[in-house]
Design a protein around this motif. Structure first.
Motif, mmCIF file in Angstrom:
data_model
loop_
_atom_site.group_PDB
_atom_site.id
_atom_site.type_symbol
_atom_site.label_atom_id
_atom_site.label_comp_id
_atom_site.label_asym_id
_atom_site.label_seq_id
_atom_site.Cartn_x
_atom_site.Cartn_y
_atom_site.Cartn_z
ATOM 1 N N ARG A 197 0.827 -1.167 0.087
ATOM 2 C CA ARG A 197 -0.095 -0.184 -0.047
ATOM 3 C C ARG A 197 0.902 1.316 0.077
ATOM 4 O O ARG A 197 0.521 2.205 -0.641
ATOM 5 C CB ARG A 197 -0.832 -0.033 1.216
ATOM 6 N N LYS A 227 -2.093 2.374 -2.814
ATOM 7 C CA LYS A 227 -2.900 3.285 -2.399
ATOM 8 C C LYS A 227 -3.488 4.287 -3.133
ATOM 9 O O LYS A 227 -4.379 4.893 -3.123
ATOM 10 C CB LYS A 227 -2.374 3.864 -0.968
ATOM 11 N N ASN A 272 -5.034 2.402 -9.054
ATOM 12 C CA ASN A 272 -6.491 2.008 -9.496
ATOM 13 C C ASN A 272 -6.782 0.829 -8.466
ATOM 14 O O ASN A 272 -5.939 0.109 -7.917
ATOM 15 C CB ASN A 272 -6.444 1.428 -10.955
ATOM 16 N N ARG A 273 -8.003 0.561 -8.168
ATOM 17 C CA ARG A 273 -8.314 -0.492 -7.143
ATOM 18 C C ARG A 273 -8.268 -1.881 -7.662
ATOM 19 O O ARG A 273 -7.816 -3.032 -6.926
ATOM 20 C CB ARG A 273 -9.829 -0.528 -6.869
ATOM 21 N N SER A 324 -4.792 -3.219 -6.459
ATOM 22 C CA SER A 324 -4.880 -3.525 -5.470
ATOM 23 C C SER A 324 -5.437 -4.957 -5.166
ATOM 24 O O SER A 324 -4.829 -5.862 -4.497
ATOM 25 C CB SER A 324 -5.801 -2.603 -4.229
ATOM 26 N N TRP A 325 -6.621 -5.304 -5.563
ATOM 27 C CA TRP A 325 -7.461 -6.465 -5.723
ATOM 28 C C TRP A 325 -6.625 -7.508 -6.208
ATOM 29 O O TRP A 325 -6.449 -8.763 -5.793
ATOM 30 C CB TRP A 325 -8.609 -6.470 -6.261
ATOM 31 N N TYR A 370 -3.784 -8.540 -3.574
ATOM 32 C CA TYR A 370 -4.682 -9.112 -2.255
ATOM 33 C C TYR A 370 -4.936 -10.352 -2.710
ATOM 34 O O TYR A 370 -5.038 -11.388 -1.959
ATOM 35 C CB TYR A 370 -5.761 -8.472 -1.806
#
Length: 109
Positions: A70, A76, A79-80, A83-84, A87
């Motif tokens: 992050r 952070k 684009n999301r 992040s996904w 994860y």
């Protein structure tokens, strides 16, 4: 659009996002937090924690992973979707690691 206008747009874009990124002091604090978690992991390897040893280490590992991706990898601010993806990689790695550990535990007699 002229070169001057393009440069002005780029500078305005940089100024707009400059306040989003952490300062050097913030990075130092994050580094200290990561060092403290690493120290706890090392200490946990020398202390008999019994059945909570593995969950404790996996939890600390996950926290460090999330902090690094992050903040240092700037997810952070991206684009999301990125992040996904990270994860999902973390969850897959945990699943594979736990499956391997259970396999060895299952064949242990």
């Amino acid at each position: 659009m002229t070169t001057v206008e393009a440069t002005d747009d780029h500078v305005a874009h940089d100024d707009e996002h400059a306040h989003d990124h952490p300062t050097d002091a913030r990075y130092a604090i994050i580094a200290l937090i990561l060092a403290a978690i690493t120290a706890l992991e090392v200490a946990a390897s020398y202390i008999d924690l019994g059945p909570i040893f593995l969950p404790a280490l996996l939890g600390m590992m996950a926290v460090k992973f999330l902090i690094v991706v992050r903040m240092f990898m700037h997810l952070k601010f991206d684009n999301r979707v990125f992040s996904w993806m990270f994860y999902a990689g973390l969850l897959l790695a945990l699943f594979v690691y736990l499956a391997a550990l259970m396999t060895f535990r299952f064949f242990e007699s």
